[in-house]
Write an enzyme that holds these catalytic residues in place. Structure first.
Site, PDB file in Angstrom:
ATOM      1  N   ASP A 198      27.742   0.138 -20.084  1.00 20.18           N
ATOM      2  CA  ASP A 198      28.553   1.439 -19.961  1.00 20.18           C
ATOM      3  C   ASP A 198      29.828   1.499 -20.641  1.00 20.18           C
ATOM      4  O   ASP A 198      30.328   0.295 -21.093  1.00 20.18           O
ATOM      5  CB  ASP A 198      28.407   1.647 -18.425  1.00 20.18           C
ATOM      6  CG  ASP A 198      28.774   0.355 -17.581  1.00 20.18           C
ATOM      7  OD1 ASP A 198      29.411  -0.711 -18.151  1.00 20.18           O
ATOM      8  OD2 ASP A 198      28.829   0.244 -16.330  1.00 20.18           O
ATOM      9  N   ASN A 210      28.824  -0.025  -3.479  1.00 20.93           N
ATOM     10  CA  ASN A 210      27.580   0.824  -3.106  1.00 20.93           C
ATOM     11  C   ASN A 210      26.380   0.629  -3.571  1.00 20.93           C
ATOM     12  O   ASN A 210      25.371   1.510  -3.625  1.00 20.93           O
ATOM     13  CB  ASN A 210      28.283   2.308  -3.565  1.00 20.93           C
ATOM     14  CG  ASN A 210      28.371   2.453  -4.909  1.00 20.93           C
ATOM     15  OD1 ASN A 210      28.020   1.520  -5.821  1.00 20.93           O
ATOM     16  ND2 ASN A 210      28.952   3.569  -5.498  1.00 20.93           N
ATOM     17  N   HIS A 247      25.658   0.300  -7.060  1.00 22.07           N
ATOM     18  CA  HIS A 247      25.463   0.700  -8.337  1.00 22.07           C
ATOM     19  C   HIS A 247      25.179  -0.555  -9.376  1.00 22.07           C
ATOM     20  O   HIS A 247      25.612  -1.476  -9.250  1.00 22.07           O
ATOM     21  CB  HIS A 247      26.634   1.581  -8.680  1.00 22.07           C
ATOM     22  CG  HIS A 247      27.679   1.060  -9.248  1.00 22.07           C
ATOM     23  ND1 HIS A 247      28.904   1.879  -8.570  1.00 22.07           N
ATOM     24  CD2 HIS A 247      28.382   0.271 -10.075  1.00 22.07           C
ATOM     25  CE1 HIS A 247      29.989   1.047  -9.204  1.00 22.07           C
ATOM     26  NE2 HIS A 247      29.543   0.025  -9.925  1.00 22.07           N
ATOM     27  N   GLU A 297      25.209   5.626 -10.251  1.00 27.17           N
ATOM     28  CA  GLU A 297      25.723   5.699  -8.875  1.00 27.17           C
ATOM     29  C   GLU A 297      24.488   6.029  -7.843  1.00 27.17           C
ATOM     30  O   GLU A 297      23.522   6.422  -8.361  1.00 27.17           O
ATOM     31  CB  GLU A 297      26.623   6.761  -8.693  1.00 27.17           C
ATOM     32  CG  GLU A 297      28.032   6.285  -9.772  1.00 27.17           C
ATOM     33  CD  GLU A 297      28.935   5.547  -8.863  1.00 27.17           C
ATOM     34  OE1 GLU A 297      28.526   4.437  -8.152  1.00 27.17           O
ATOM     35  OE2 GLU A 297      30.107   5.754  -8.924  1.00 27.17           O
TER      36      GLU A 297
END
Ligand code: GLP
Length: 250
Positions: free
Chosen positions: A67, A136, A138, A143
């Protein structure tokens, strides 16, 4: 899924670096999928040492990163291209031309995403994909959402990710609000996946990844469907997984 529980960050980093080096030794022209964030820094340092000592060479290795922040130039000290140069590429014998990170500056981000998928496909996908994990759940910048996205795409970062990554910037305001990330399809196409985590902040995410339902609400939970996943965590991050009775290798 094989899970290694290591006593601390250094041991986690050594285990991860050994697994990565083993892949490069097994297949000198392998494709490594690489990750950023604070977690892999120690493993990258170990790989640099191994390379310096002549135990592993990256001369023929190709890499694809997961990313990049949208809007950050490769020279920005928080861009993931800069991170990779600084933490790994500049310290090993890799050919820079063999390293790929999505461009955060592409005028047409959608076209950049499509081109990145073509590139990863043309390389035959990763032999080994390294992953960190967000608090979280990810992976890359996939996400939590109502569905999984297969392709490389532009993503709006969640408030929790912006808050978590603010530590690297002057303030939360400086954190880009969007990123380009390889999708779940590109990640799952890797022949082997190595997920690393440390610290209690990752305990819920790892528990949901290993023990929870497979749901886009915890993107890493999709790894339960991959046949060749190794998780290397420290005792703090694996606390809840171990408490749930999941067997781990020490
Ligand atoms: C970042 C990256 C992820 C990384 C994660 C965890 O946002 N996009 O690839 O795994 O967050 O980062 P850290 O290792 O610093 O906890």
């Amino acid at each position: 899924m094989r899970i290694y529980c290591e006593k601390d960050y250094d041991a986690m980093s050594r285990r991860a670096a050994n697994i990565m080096a083993a892949e490069v030794i097994r297949k000198p022209d392998c494709v490594l999928g690489l990750a950023t964030g604070s977690t892999p820094v120690g493993a990258y340092k170990q790989l640099a040492v191994m390379c310096r000592q002549g135990d592993v060479s990256f001369k023929e290795v190709r890499t694809v990163n997961l990313d990049e922040y949208k809007g950050l130039a490769p020279t920005h000290d928080q861009s993931y291209r800069y991170f990779m140069n600084n933490n790994l590429f500049n310290h090993v014998d890799i050919d820079p031309a063999n390293t790929s990170v999505p461009s955060g500056l592409a005028e047409d981000a959608e076209a950049e995403c499509a081109a990145y998928d073509k590139l990863v496909e043309s390389l035959g996908y990763a032999d080994l994909q390294l992953l960190g994990i967000g608090n979280n759940g990810h992976i890359g910048f996939n996400e939590p959402d109502s569905s999984f996205t297969k392709e490389t795409h532009v993503v709006d970062l969640t408030e929790s990710t912006i808050a978590a990554n603010a530590r690297f910037f002057e303030s939360a305001n400086e954190v880009p609000r969007q990123a380009l990330t390889m999708g779940i399809g590109g990640i799952m196409a890797a022949r082997k996946i190595l997920l690393i985590a440390n610290g209690t902040g990752k305990a819920d995410a790892l528990y949901n990844t290993v023990c929870g339902p497979i749901t886009p609400e915890c993107p890493a939970s999709i790894l339960q469907l991959h046949g060749n996943v190794v998780i290397v965590g420290d005792e703090a991050s694996l606390g809840k997984v171990i408490a749930a009775g999941v067997p781990v290798c020490k």
